[in-house]
Motif scaffolding. Structure first.
Motif, PDB file in Angstrom:
ATOM      1  N   THR A 118      -0.118  -0.764 -13.163  1.00 29.10           N
ATOM      2  CA  THR A 118      -0.797  -2.049 -12.943  1.00 29.10           C
ATOM      3  C   THR A 118      -0.916  -2.304 -11.450  1.00 29.10           C
ATOM      4  N   GLU A 119      -2.033  -2.919 -11.075  1.00 31.44           N
ATOM      5  CA  GLU A 119      -2.205  -3.293  -9.667  1.00 31.44           C
ATOM      6  C   GLU A 119      -2.059  -4.795  -9.488  1.00 31.44           C
ATOM      7  N   THR A 122       6.960  -7.162   7.973  1.00 27.23           N
ATOM      8  CA  THR A 122       6.160  -6.717   6.824  1.00 27.23           C
ATOM      9  C   THR A 122       6.294  -5.197   6.721  1.00 27.23           C
ATOM     10  N   PRO A 123       7.409  -4.717   6.145  1.00 25.55           N
ATOM     11  CA  PRO A 123       7.687  -3.272   6.231  1.00 25.55           C
ATOM     12  C   PRO A 123       6.606  -2.396   5.608  1.00 25.55           C
ATOM     13  N   MET A 124       5.892  -2.946   4.577  1.00 26.06           N
ATOM     14  CA  MET A 124       4.872  -2.112   3.918  1.00 26.06           C
ATOM     15  C   MET A 124       3.461  -2.533   4.321  1.00 26.06           C
ATOM     16  N   ILE A 125       3.299  -2.894   5.563  1.00 21.03           N
ATOM     17  CA  ILE A 125       1.980  -3.289   6.072  1.00 21.03           C
ATOM     18  C   ILE A 125       0.968  -2.142   5.933  1.00 21.03           C
ATOM     19  N   HIS A 126       1.471  -0.910   5.858  1.00 16.99           N
ATOM     20  CA  HIS A 126       0.589   0.272   5.825  1.00 16.99           C
ATOM     21  C   HIS A 126       0.259   0.696   4.391  1.00 16.99           C
ATOM     22  N   LYS A 127       0.695  -0.075   3.395  1.00 15.76           N
ATOM     23  CA  LYS A 127       0.466   0.337   1.995  1.00 15.76           C
ATOM     24  C   LYS A 127      -0.442  -0.663   1.277  1.00 15.76           C
ATOM     25  N   ASP A 128      -1.173  -0.159   0.287  1.00 15.83           N
ATOM     26  CA  ASP A 128      -1.980  -1.068  -0.525  1.00 15.83           C
ATOM     27  C   ASP A 128      -1.389  -1.141  -1.942  1.00 15.83           C
ATOM     28  N   ARG A 129      -2.008  -1.982  -2.781  1.00 11.19           N
ATOM     29  CA  ARG A 129      -1.494  -2.179  -4.145  1.00 11.19           C
ATOM     30  C   ARG A 129      -1.474  -0.891  -4.947  1.00 11.19           C
ATOM     31  N   LYS A 130      -2.496  -0.065  -4.734  1.00 15.46           N
ATOM     32  CA  LYS A 130      -2.582   1.173  -5.521  1.00 15.46           C
ATOM     33  C   LYS A 130      -1.360   2.049  -5.262  1.00 15.46           C
ATOM     34  N   SER A 131      -0.958   2.145  -3.992  1.00 14.16           N
ATOM     35  CA  SER A 131       0.181   3.022  -3.696  1.00 14.16           C
ATOM     36  C   SER A 131       1.473   2.425  -4.267  1.00 14.16           C
ATOM     37  N   VAL A 132       1.555   1.089  -4.327  1.00 11.23           N
ATOM     38  CA  VAL A 132       2.739   0.452  -4.934  1.00 11.23           C
ATOM     39  C   VAL A 132       2.750   0.760  -6.434  1.00 11.23           C
ATOM     40  N   ALA A 133       1.578   0.615  -7.062  1.00 16.45           N
ATOM     41  CA  ALA A 133       1.482   0.877  -8.509  1.00 16.45           C
ATOM     42  C   ALA A 133       1.892   2.319  -8.809  1.00 16.45           C
ATOM     43  N   ARG A 134       1.415   3.242  -8.007  1.00 12.04           N
ATOM     44  CA  ARG A 134       1.753   4.671  -8.231  1.00 12.04           C
ATOM     45  C   ARG A 134       3.255   4.897  -8.074  1.00 12.04           C
ATOM     46  N   ALA A 135       3.848   4.263  -7.050  1.00 12.23           N
ATOM     47  CA  ALA A 135       5.295   4.434  -6.821  1.00 12.23           C
ATOM     48  C   ALA A 135       6.105   3.904  -8.004  1.00 12.23           C
TER      49      ALA A 135
END
Ligand code: SF4
Length: 496
Positions: free
Chosen positions: A190-191, A167-180
């Motif tokens: 969108t989250e 799970t490479p992005m275990i340290h990230k949440d949806r918000k950080s994915v949306a921002r990226a």
């Protein structure tokens, strides 16, 4: 060459010797990070237990013993099985290469890419390519390289590094994915997980259509057929192999298993141990490049077998560490992995208990002196390992090696010597326990300013180097009597 970094900008490959304390300290203060890692690890751990129990019940230990034995047998005859694999893979039309270390992996892959004029590479998730920095090597010569596993893709967009084997992005949440996605892909914010997945899918489909080079690892390679086995949940592994004209599979030599029927055992264990699924959604078995009558598949299939320190680990007493099938179960079960906020604190590609055991062997014990100590030795990692690797034993061996090589500071060496002497003598052990009870109860009373003998008190702060213990947790006050005292008193009361 660019080097990927952690979210906070510090390099994944830190200066050596690596000091784990600052990263672990920072993570131990970051409660949100710990929550993110712990919640994912908890879910995966619970699913793993349920999946194995419902499929195999009381036989689950027999299956993992069998898996461990097959791996052990293969490692004991590694030369025989590798030769067989090469013969069969080449007979099927693949070209097999050997890479001694990371620079050789880069050189071989770049030569293949150059010979084929490759410009765009789609890459499926592979720990050995992380280990050998292959993406950086390709990007450095202008070959656009896209990670196609969703987690790896997000990590790549953030110029970050994976924090978990599975799970490479275990340290990230949806918000950080949306921002990226907003920042790097120019999409609306969108989250919603489904919407985010569709954005990534559309982006990647265009890349798959144009890609002229595919790179993957392999979960297993099968000696009797010369096949690669790729297990993925997103189908990106299959597309990375079949869409581009040229494919390179970069595989550690320990991934070999003798026969196709052995896959039966490992496929049953891999997905259940990783994610709690009965099987990964896609399991591809690739034997040679595309044949004339076939509709898809690469025209050229290259297999790069990687050593990069593995033949050193093959020596006893570390050979069994090469059984690892990179399922990630030991990371999910490890209390230290959660407390230090995931894999970045380990300062290397492999993290958790397996990382603590193999990174010092890959990169030098003197360079990673903290890792063998990054374990409570609770045994949870051994309990969950589907190939029965006794990780605590290997970590203790490394600690012993540190003592032998005098890598530990003198003060610490003396502490361990005294500790060993006390543990070896029942009389000394009882006396030490009695003394520690008196001292700790005294400290509890003094720091709380109340009743010295209240068993419910917690010690909030210790002094000196022992203070490290109470920086992020409290120490319970020991009871006034030991279990042995209590037992003796009870027996006297009963007159037995
Ligand atoms: S050591 Fe065992 S539990 Fe940990 S990743 Fe490897 S196979 Fe999985």
């Amino acid at each position: 060459m660019t080097t990927r970094s952690r979210t906070d900008g510090s390099p994944l490959d830190p200066p050596l010797p690596f000091d784990m304390t600052p990263r672990a300290d920072q993570a131990a203060r970051d409660e949100q990070l710990q929550r993110l890692v712990a919640s994912t690890a908890d879910v995966k751990n619970a699913r793993r237990t349920a999946a194995l129990q419902s499929a195999f019940g009381e036989n689950r230990d027999a299956l993992r013993t069998l898996a461990g034995k097959i791996k052990r047998h293969t490692l004991d005859h590694l030369d025989v099985y590798l030769e067989r694999f090469i013969d069969r893979a080449e007979a099927a039309g693949a070209k097999v290469h050997f890479a001694k270390d990371a620079p050789q992996v880069g050189a071989i892959c770049l030569a293949i890419a150059k010979a084929n004029g490759s410009k765009l590479c789609v890459k499926s998730k592979s720990m050995v390519t992380e280990e050998t920095h292959l993406t950086d090597a390709l990007q450095a010569v202008g070959i656009e390289t896209i990670e196609t596993d969703l987690g790896e893709f997000i990590v790549q967009l953030d110029d970050d590094a994976p924090s978990h084997i599975v799970t490479p992005m275990i340290h990230k949440d949806r918000k950080s994915v949306a921002r990226a996605f907003v920042r790097e892909l120019g999409t609306g914010y969108t989250e919603d997980p489904l919407a985010l997945t569709m954005i990534a899918r559309q982006h990647m489909r265009k890349k798959f259509r144009r890609a002229d080079l595919g790179i993957s690892g392999a979960n297993f390679i099968v000696a009797d057929t010369g096949s690669l086995v790729l297990c993925t949940n997103e189908g990106n592994g299959g597309l990375s192999v079949s869409a581009p004209r040229v494919h390179i599979a970069v595989v550690g030599i320990e991934k070999i298993i003798p026969r196709t029927e052995d896959l039966n055992v490992f496929l049953k264990l891999l997905a259940r141990s990783s994610t709690g699924q009965p099987q990964t959604v896609y399991t591809h078995m690739i034997t040679g490049p595309r044949r004339e009558h076939e509709h898809d598949g690469p025209e050229q299939l290259h297999i790069v077998l990687v050593d990069n320190g593995r033949t050193e680990i093959l020596r006893e007493p570390t050979r069994d560490l090469l059984r690892c099938i990179r399922c990630g179960a030991c990371l999910n079960a490890c209390p230290v992995f959660r407390k230090v906020g995931g894999g970045h604190a380990y300062g290397a590609v492999y993290s958790g208990p397996i990382g603590a055991a193999i990174t010092p062997l890959f990169k030098g014990l003197h360079n990673y002196p903290d890792l063998p100590k990054a374990s409570s030795l609770c045994g949870a990692c051994h309990e969950v390992c589907p190939v029965d690797i006794d990780l605590p034993l290997h970590l203790i061996q490394l600690r012993k090696e540190m003592e032998t090589r005098k890598t530990l500071p003198l003060g610490e060496r003396w502490v361990y010597r005294v500790w060993a002497a006390v543990l070896a003598s029942p009389t000394a052990y009882r006396a030490a326990c009695r003394l520690s009870r008196v001292v700790l109860r005294g400290i509890a009373g003094a720091t709380a300013g109340g009743d010295r003998y209240d068993d419910r008190r917690w010690i909030l702060r210790m002094v000196g180097w022992i203070g490290g213990w109470t920086t992020h947790r409290d120490l319970p006050t020991p009871p006034s009597a030991s279990f042995r005292d209590w037992w003796d008193a009870r027996r006297k009361e009963d007159g037995s």
